[in-house]
Design a protein around this motif. Structure first.
Motif, PDB file in Angstrom:
ATOM      1  N   UNK A 221      76.009  28.989  67.956  1.00 37.89           N
ATOM      2  CA  UNK A 221      74.874  29.838  67.610  1.00 37.89           C
ATOM      3  C   UNK A 221      73.578  29.258  68.165  1.00 37.89           C
ATOM      4  N   UNK A 222      73.453  27.931  68.002  1.00 38.03           N
ATOM      5  CA  UNK A 222      72.176  27.305  68.333  1.00 38.03           C
ATOM      6  C   UNK A 222      72.070  26.939  69.799  1.00 38.03           C
ATOM      7  N   UNK A 223      73.219  26.449  70.390  1.00 38.71           N
ATOM      8  CA  UNK A 223      73.070  25.811  71.674  1.00 38.71           C
ATOM      9  C   UNK A 223      72.431  26.672  72.761  1.00 38.71           C
ATOM     10  N   UNK A 224      72.955  27.849  73.082  1.00 40.36           N
ATOM     11  CA  UNK A 224      72.287  28.543  74.195  1.00 40.36           C
ATOM     12  C   UNK A 224      70.887  28.996  73.813  1.00 40.36           C
ATOM     13  N   UNK A 225      70.639  29.185  72.517  1.00 41.33           N
ATOM     14  CA  UNK A 225      69.375  29.768  72.078  1.00 41.33           C
ATOM     15  C   UNK A 225      68.167  28.916  72.437  1.00 41.33           C
ATOM     16  N   UNK A 226      68.228  27.620  72.130  1.00 39.37           N
ATOM     17  CA  UNK A 226      67.044  26.783  72.279  1.00 39.37           C
ATOM     18  C   UNK A 226      66.633  26.617  73.753  1.00 39.37           C
ATOM     19  N   UNK A 227      67.561  26.200  74.653  1.00 40.14           N
ATOM     20  CA  UNK A 227      67.147  26.091  76.060  1.00 40.14           C
ATOM     21  C   UNK A 227      66.693  27.432  76.643  1.00 40.14           C
ATOM     22  N   UNK A 228      67.363  28.514  76.270  1.00 40.24           N
ATOM     23  CA  UNK A 228      66.966  29.822  76.818  1.00 40.24           C
ATOM     24  C   UNK A 228      65.582  30.221  76.315  1.00 40.24           C
ATOM     25  N   UNK A 229      65.295  29.875  75.076  1.00 39.88           N
ATOM     26  CA  UNK A 229      63.991  30.166  74.484  1.00 39.88           C
ATOM     27  C   UNK A 229      62.898  29.401  75.260  1.00 39.88           C
TER      28      UNK A 229
END
Ligand code: UDP
Length: 240
Positions: A221-229
């Motif tokens: 849930x978290x992993x792709x979210x933060x770098x993409x953000x």
């Protein structure tokens, strides 16, 4: 008090004390106010969910919760306090007790909300919980009606995001007044069911890392979210 635009949404850049002071003012007003504690996942959600995007645009307070939002604002040249939603909500409970303002707690599993309510009453002198409801109800109208009758000044809602924000939006048309805050997993922590990250993680703003190690299923849930953000914010800054 000032606001900064991040990926199209206005974010409040309060200090922790400034945020609770403003929230207490709103709690005493004769209208309903909504507080969103925002993290990078919620920006993603707003991209595809127009109702949620509208809620972000219409909330009285949008405060940066996740360290990701702090990083995003830093990229835009703004230094802000990260205000952990759970600390903000706890302080609002304490201030409500000191000011004799009734509170309602909604969300989490039945045994969790009961335990959380008992613990909070033990820990916060003079806390007046006028309504308590678990988060697995089917009938929004019933809960809203009961809330309207209980007339709390502070309503903490933990249904996960964006469900809690949408429930609060519905309540705006029905309640006479009250400060309503989406508080995610706070009752799980206050009930003692879920352990909060040790203080060092809290201070460094990396509670998410601790939670991810403890609950590896959160990683997806978290992993792709933060770098993409971070990438989205960088693009916005470069191509604005
Ligand atoms: N929850 C609830 N009703 C629901 C879904 C979730 O009461 O229909 C509660 C859940 O028990 C937990 C809280 O909402 O106490 C936060 O859930 P989750 O960890 O999924 O959300 P997050 O804070 O990570 O967005």
């Amino acid at each position: 008090m000032s606001r900064v635009k991040l990926l199209g949404y206005e974010i409040d850049t309060f200090t922790f004390d400034g945020a609770v002071e403003r929230a207490l003012e709103l709690e005493k007003e004769d209208k309903v106010s909504q507080v969103v504690t925002i993290n990078p996942e919620m920006f993603d959600c707003a991209k595809t969910d127009s109702e949620f995007a509208e809620i972000l645009n219409n909330s009285e307070m949008v405060i940066p919760d996740g360290v990701g939002v702090k990083i995003g604002l830093k990229i835009l040249g703004e230094s802000v306090d990260r205000i952990a939603g759970i600390d903000f909500a706890r302080r609002m409970l304490e201030l409500s007790a000191q000011n004799n303002l009734p509170v309602a707690i909604i969300g989490a599993k039945p045994e969790v909300i009961n335990l959380a309510g008992e613990n909070l009453k033990k820990e916060i002198e003079n806390l007046n919980i006028v309504y308590s409801q678990d988060g697995y109800f089917q009938d929004d109208e019933r809960v809203l009606q009961e809330l309207a009758e209980a007339k709390p000044r502070l309503v903490l809602v933990a249904l996960g995001s964006p469900k809690q924000e949408k429930f609060i939006k519905k309540a705006r048309n029905i309640l006479p007044y009250g400060l309503m805050v989406g508080v995610g997993g706070s009752f799980d922590v206050w009930s003692g069911t879920v352990e909060r990250a040790p203080e060092i993680y809290q201070k460094l703003g990396i509670e998410w890392l601790y939670r991810t190690v403890k609950q590896p299923e959160r990683f997806k849930r978290i992993f792709p979210t933060l770098p993409l953000f971070v990438l989205r914010v960088t693009k916005e800054k470069l191509f604005k």
